[in-house]
Scaffold this motif. Structure first.
Motif, PDB file in Angstrom:
ATOM      1  N   ARG A 133       1.028  -1.286   0.792  1.00 52.08           N
ATOM      2  CA  ARG A 133      -0.525   0.140   0.282  1.00 52.08           C
ATOM      3  C   ARG A 133       0.710   0.752  -0.316  1.00 52.08           C
ATOM      4  O   ARG A 133       0.342   2.364  -1.251  1.00 52.08           O
ATOM      5  CB  ARG A 133      -0.723   0.407   0.684  1.00 52.08           C
ATOM      6  N   ALA A 134       1.507   1.229   0.810  1.00 48.39           N
ATOM      7  CA  ALA A 134       2.825   1.801   1.224  1.00 48.39           C
ATOM      8  C   ALA A 134       3.353   2.483  -0.917  1.00 48.39           C
ATOM      9  O   ALA A 134       3.288   3.827  -1.039  1.00 48.39           O
ATOM     10  CB  ALA A 134       3.875   1.922   1.883  1.00 48.39           C
ATOM     11  N   LEU A 135       3.824   1.517  -1.091  1.00 44.00           N
ATOM     12  CA  LEU A 135       4.431   1.054  -2.712  1.00 44.00           C
ATOM     13  C   LEU A 135       3.812   1.872  -3.381  1.00 44.00           C
ATOM     14  O   LEU A 135       3.630   2.848  -4.509  1.00 44.00           O
ATOM     15  CB  LEU A 135       5.066   0.088  -3.457  1.00 44.00           C
ATOM     16  N   ARG A 136       2.297   1.662  -3.224  1.00 45.03           N
ATOM     17  CA  ARG A 136       1.392   2.311  -4.590  1.00 45.03           C
ATOM     18  C   ARG A 136       0.814   3.368  -4.188  1.00 45.03           C
ATOM     19  O   ARG A 136       0.798   4.558  -5.131  1.00 45.03           O
ATOM     20  CB  ARG A 136      -0.397   1.743  -4.263  1.00 45.03           C
ATOM     21  N   TRP A 137       0.926   4.106  -3.149  1.00 39.67           N
ATOM     22  CA  TRP A 137       0.538   5.525  -2.289  1.00 39.67           C
ATOM     23  C   TRP A 137       1.662   6.327  -3.162  1.00 39.67           C
ATOM     24  O   TRP A 137       1.844   7.757  -4.320  1.00 39.67           O
ATOM     25  CB  TRP A 137       0.733   5.832  -1.085  1.00 39.67           C
ATOM     26  N   ARG A 138       3.331   5.661  -3.041  1.00 34.68           N
ATOM     27  CA  ARG A 138       4.246   6.610  -3.399  1.00 34.68           C
ATOM     28  C   ARG A 138       4.097   7.501  -4.889  1.00 34.68           C
ATOM     29  O   ARG A 138       4.437   8.087  -5.629  1.00 34.68           O
ATOM     30  CB  ARG A 138       5.679   5.626  -3.089  1.00 34.68           C
ATOM     31  N   ILE A 139       3.210   5.679  -6.120  1.00 35.84           N
ATOM     32  CA  ILE A 139       3.627   6.589  -7.258  1.00 35.84           C
ATOM     33  C   ILE A 139       2.617   7.807  -7.111  1.00 35.84           C
ATOM     34  O   ILE A 139       2.709   8.725  -8.498  1.00 35.84           O
ATOM     35  CB  ILE A 139       2.857   5.201  -8.007  1.00 35.84           C
ATOM     36  N   GLN A 140       1.169   7.338  -6.542  1.00 38.09           N
ATOM     37  CA  GLN A 140       0.226   8.225  -6.667  1.00 38.09           C
ATOM     38  C   GLN A 140       0.909   9.887  -5.827  1.00 38.09           C
ATOM     39  O   GLN A 140       1.010  10.911  -7.027  1.00 38.09           O
ATOM     40  CB  GLN A 140      -1.153   8.632  -5.969  1.00 38.09           C
ATOM     41  N   LEU A 141       1.967  10.113  -5.177  1.00 34.89           N
ATOM     42  CA  LEU A 141       2.149  11.339  -4.727  1.00 34.89           C
ATOM     43  C   LEU A 141       3.422  11.716  -5.575  1.00 34.89           C
ATOM     44  O   LEU A 141       3.726  12.718  -5.475  1.00 34.89           O
ATOM     45  CB  LEU A 141       2.762  10.592  -3.412  1.00 34.89           C
ATOM     46  N   LYS A 142       4.654  11.007  -6.299  1.00 32.26           N
ATOM     47  CA  LYS A 142       5.657  10.996  -7.067  1.00 32.26           C
ATOM     48  C   LYS A 142       4.035  12.102  -8.245  1.00 32.26           C
ATOM     49  O   LYS A 142       5.020  12.978  -8.981  1.00 32.26           O
ATOM     50  CB  LYS A 142       6.186  10.301  -7.119  1.00 32.26           C
ATOM     51  N   SER A 143       3.618  11.600  -8.810  1.00 37.09           N
ATOM     52  CA  SER A 143       2.425  12.029  -9.612  1.00 37.09           C
ATOM     53  C   SER A 143       2.216  13.618  -9.328  1.00 37.09           C
ATOM     54  O   SER A 143       2.154  14.647 -10.358  1.00 37.09           O
ATOM     55  CB  SER A 143       1.202  11.395  -9.976  1.00 37.09           C
ATOM     56  N   ALA A 165      -5.259   7.356 -14.211  1.00 41.39           N
ATOM     57  CA  ALA A 165      -4.615   6.467 -15.609  1.00 41.39           C
ATOM     58  C   ALA A 165      -4.163   7.212 -16.323  1.00 41.39           C
ATOM     59  O   ALA A 165      -3.402   6.789 -17.705  1.00 41.39           O
ATOM     60  CB  ALA A 165      -6.319   6.269 -16.810  1.00 41.39           C
ATOM     61  N   LYS A 166      -4.044   8.621 -16.327  1.00 38.03           N
ATOM     62  CA  LYS A 166      -3.378   9.495 -16.554  1.00 38.03           C
ATOM     63  C   LYS A 166      -1.351   9.754 -16.763  1.00 38.03           C
ATOM     64  O   LYS A 166      -0.853  10.047 -16.715  1.00 38.03           O
ATOM     65  CB  LYS A 166      -3.275  10.985 -17.188  1.00 38.03           C
ATOM     66  N   MET A 167      -1.511   9.084 -15.262  1.00 39.03           N
ATOM     67  CA  MET A 167      -0.046   9.664 -14.566  1.00 39.03           C
ATOM     68  C   MET A 167       1.146   8.255 -14.347  1.00 39.03           C
ATOM     69  O   MET A 167       1.248   6.819 -15.051  1.00 39.03           O
ATOM     70  CB  MET A 167       0.674   8.928 -12.651  1.00 39.03           C
ATOM     71  N   ASP A 168       2.684   8.733 -14.220  1.00 39.79           N
ATOM     72  CA  ASP A 168       2.961   7.461 -14.791  1.00 39.79           C
ATOM     73  C   ASP A 168       3.230   6.279 -13.796  1.00 39.79           C
ATOM     74  O   ASP A 168       3.259   6.621 -12.678  1.00 39.79           O
ATOM     75  CB  ASP A 168       5.076   8.384 -14.931  1.00 39.79           C
ATOM     76  N   GLY A 169       3.416   5.410 -14.494  1.00 35.98           N
ATOM     77  CA  GLY A 169       4.170   4.231 -13.344  1.00 35.98           C
ATOM     78  C   GLY A 169       2.535   3.369 -13.250  1.00 35.98           C
ATOM     79  O   GLY A 169       1.985   2.998 -12.164  1.00 35.98           O
ATOM     80  N   LYS A 170       1.331   3.931 -13.850  1.00 33.83           N
ATOM     81  CA  LYS A 170       0.305   3.656 -14.005  1.00 33.83           C
ATOM     82  C   LYS A 170      -0.137   1.852 -13.901  1.00 33.83           C
ATOM     83  O   LYS A 170      -0.622   1.737 -13.286  1.00 33.83           O
ATOM     84  CB  LYS A 170      -0.816   3.778 -14.864  1.00 33.83           C
ATOM     85  N   TRP A 171       0.364   0.942 -14.724  1.00 32.33           N
ATOM     86  CA  TRP A 171       0.729  -0.253 -14.303  1.00 32.33           C
ATOM     87  C   TRP A 171       1.273  -0.621 -13.838  1.00 32.33           C
ATOM     88  O   TRP A 171       0.686  -1.959 -12.408  1.00 32.33           O
ATOM     89  CB  TRP A 171       1.495  -1.016 -15.536  1.00 32.33           C
ATOM     90  N   MET A 172       2.135  -0.351 -12.497  1.00 33.88           N
ATOM     91  CA  MET A 172       2.438  -0.239 -11.347  1.00 33.88           C
ATOM     92  C   MET A 172       1.508  -0.499 -10.463  1.00 33.88           C
ATOM     93  O   MET A 172       1.652  -1.013  -9.442  1.00 33.88           O
ATOM     94  CB  MET A 172       3.912   0.684 -11.001  1.00 33.88           C
ATOM     95  N   PHE A 173       1.081   0.223 -10.786  1.00 29.20           N
ATOM     96  CA  PHE A 173      -0.626   0.903  -9.728  1.00 29.20           C
ATOM     97  C   PHE A 173      -1.050  -0.117  -9.461  1.00 29.20           C
ATOM     98  O   PHE A 173      -1.600  -0.828  -8.322  1.00 29.20           O
ATOM     99  CB  PHE A 173      -0.880   3.024  -9.910  1.00 29.20           C
ATOM    100  N   VAL A 174      -1.228  -0.540 -10.508  1.00 31.17           N
ATOM    101  CA  VAL A 174      -2.811  -0.978 -10.675  1.00 31.17           C
ATOM    102  C   VAL A 174      -2.167  -3.166 -10.312  1.00 31.17           C
ATOM    103  O   VAL A 174      -2.792  -3.717  -9.366  1.00 31.17           O
ATOM    104  CB  VAL A 174      -2.941  -1.621 -12.871  1.00 31.17           C
ATOM    105  N   PHE A 175      -0.461  -3.221 -10.426  1.00 31.36           N
ATOM    106  CA  PHE A 175      -0.043  -4.363 -10.022  1.00 31.36           C
ATOM    107  C   PHE A 175       0.142  -4.821  -8.627  1.00 31.36           C
ATOM    108  O   PHE A 175      -0.397  -5.252  -7.703  1.00 31.36           O
ATOM    109  CB  PHE A 175       1.441  -4.098 -10.424  1.00 31.36           C
TER     110      PHE A 175
END
Length: 345
Positions: A65-75, A216-226
């Protein structure tokens, strides 16, 4: 109404009602079972190593969950270190044991202060995080009704309320009225969009959608799905692992016709995930009753179901308390947090 009375009413809604719900539901749960039978099961019929294993898998889900949130925050140009994000998630769930939903507020406040980022940005990312979880639960609910429909229908058909529910679902008028309701709601929002309350709801829904659509627009969206799949896989597997701790659930895992326990676990898991939406302290009460109901579909008695749900919930609670203490130590030693506090003082 004075400001103090408004604040008092707000505190009652936020804190007292969830606490009252917790007490009432736990009381109802224990009225349904023989307490001595349940304690006998916990003393002599449990392999606690499986509970410890489930606790370890749960920690892994928080890291995902923390790894997923990091993708959102980096965007959003907020580059928080992984350990700080992990501790924000640990602390969030630990605080929710005391006051429902307080953890989410603290989690956003902590990261926004530590990274000196706008609170609204961080909060928006957390809303998208929760909306993603809601979408996952809905998908799992559909899957559950597909793979476990015969068992659910057979269980519901034994009880008057269940029979009425099954008949209602099979009644054509139910679907006709549902379609009419959807059309009416659409018409209200389409033709009465300038009406005050409707406009506010439209703005709220639009903001929620924007927070979700950015994924759907941010970088790393497929990692977000993973990571989303990894989170919910961990949630599911930790419950399945706990099935091996009790003889009565272990028997379900030996049944090829029940997909070696995977189907009963899916039913209990989805019901418990829905139960977590009910405001209570750490899910105590709604989560336990949902687990008991899911197990009862497959013939597990109320005493056995209560023993299973209480031990699994207790194991998770002990783990969250330990993680909460770890979070407090980390924050107290974190140099970045100390700098922010000095700057504010």
């Amino acid at each position: 109404m004075s400001i103090s009375k408004k604040k008092l009413a707000g505190y009652l809604v936020k804190w007292l009602i969830p606490l009252a719900l917790t007490v009432l539901l736990v009381g109802y749960m224990f009225r349904k079972v023989n307490f001595s039978d349940m304690m006998e099961i916990l003393r002599h019929g449990v392999d606690y190593w499986w509970i410890l294993c489930a606790m370890g898998i749960s920690i892994l889900s928080h890291v995902f969950r923390a790894l997923r949130w990091r993708i959102q925050l980096k965007s959003l140009d907020i580059d928080a270190p992984l350990m700080a994000l992990c501790c924000s998630v640990f602390g969030c769930y630990a605080l929710n044991l005391l006051f429902p939903r307080l953890g989410e507020v603290w989690r956003c406040t902590y990261i926004s202060r530590r990274q000196e980022a706008p609170f609204t940005k961080v909060l928006g990312s957390m809303v998208a995080d929760r909306l993603t979880d809601t979408a996952c639960v809905l998908l799992l609910l559909v899957l559950t009704f597909i793979v476990a429909a015969p068992a659910i229908n057979a269980f519901l058909s034994r009880y008057p309320v269940g029979k009425e529910f099954v008949e209602m679902i099979n009644n054509a008028w139910t679907w006709i009225l549902s379609a009419i309701t959807i059309v009416l709601v659409w018409a209200i929002f389409h033709f009465c969009g300038n009406f005050g309350p409707v406009r506010k709801i439209k703005v709220w829904v639009n903001e929620m959608w924007q927070g979700f659509a950015v994924v759907a627009k941010m970088d790393g969206k497929w990692m977000f799905v993973f990571y989303s799949l990894a989170i919910w896989f961990c949630y599911y597997i930790q419950l399945y692992v706990a099935f091996f701790a009790f003889p009565f659930t272990r028997e379900l895992c030996a049944e090829p016709g029940l997909a070696f326990g995977l189907t009963p676990c899916l039913v209990a898991f989805v019901l418990s995930s829905i139960g977590m939406a009910v405001p209570s302290n750490g899910g105590l009460g709604p989560w336990n009753l949902a687990i008991m109901f899911g197990l009862a579909i497959y013939g597990i008695s109320a005493a056995d179901g209560t023993a299973f749900s209480m031990l699994q919930w207790s194991g998770q609670t002990v783990m969250l308390i330990a993680l909460g203490i770890f979070t407090m130590i980390f924050i107290s030693l974190d140099k970045n947090t100390k700098k922010v506090i000095k700057k504010e003082s």
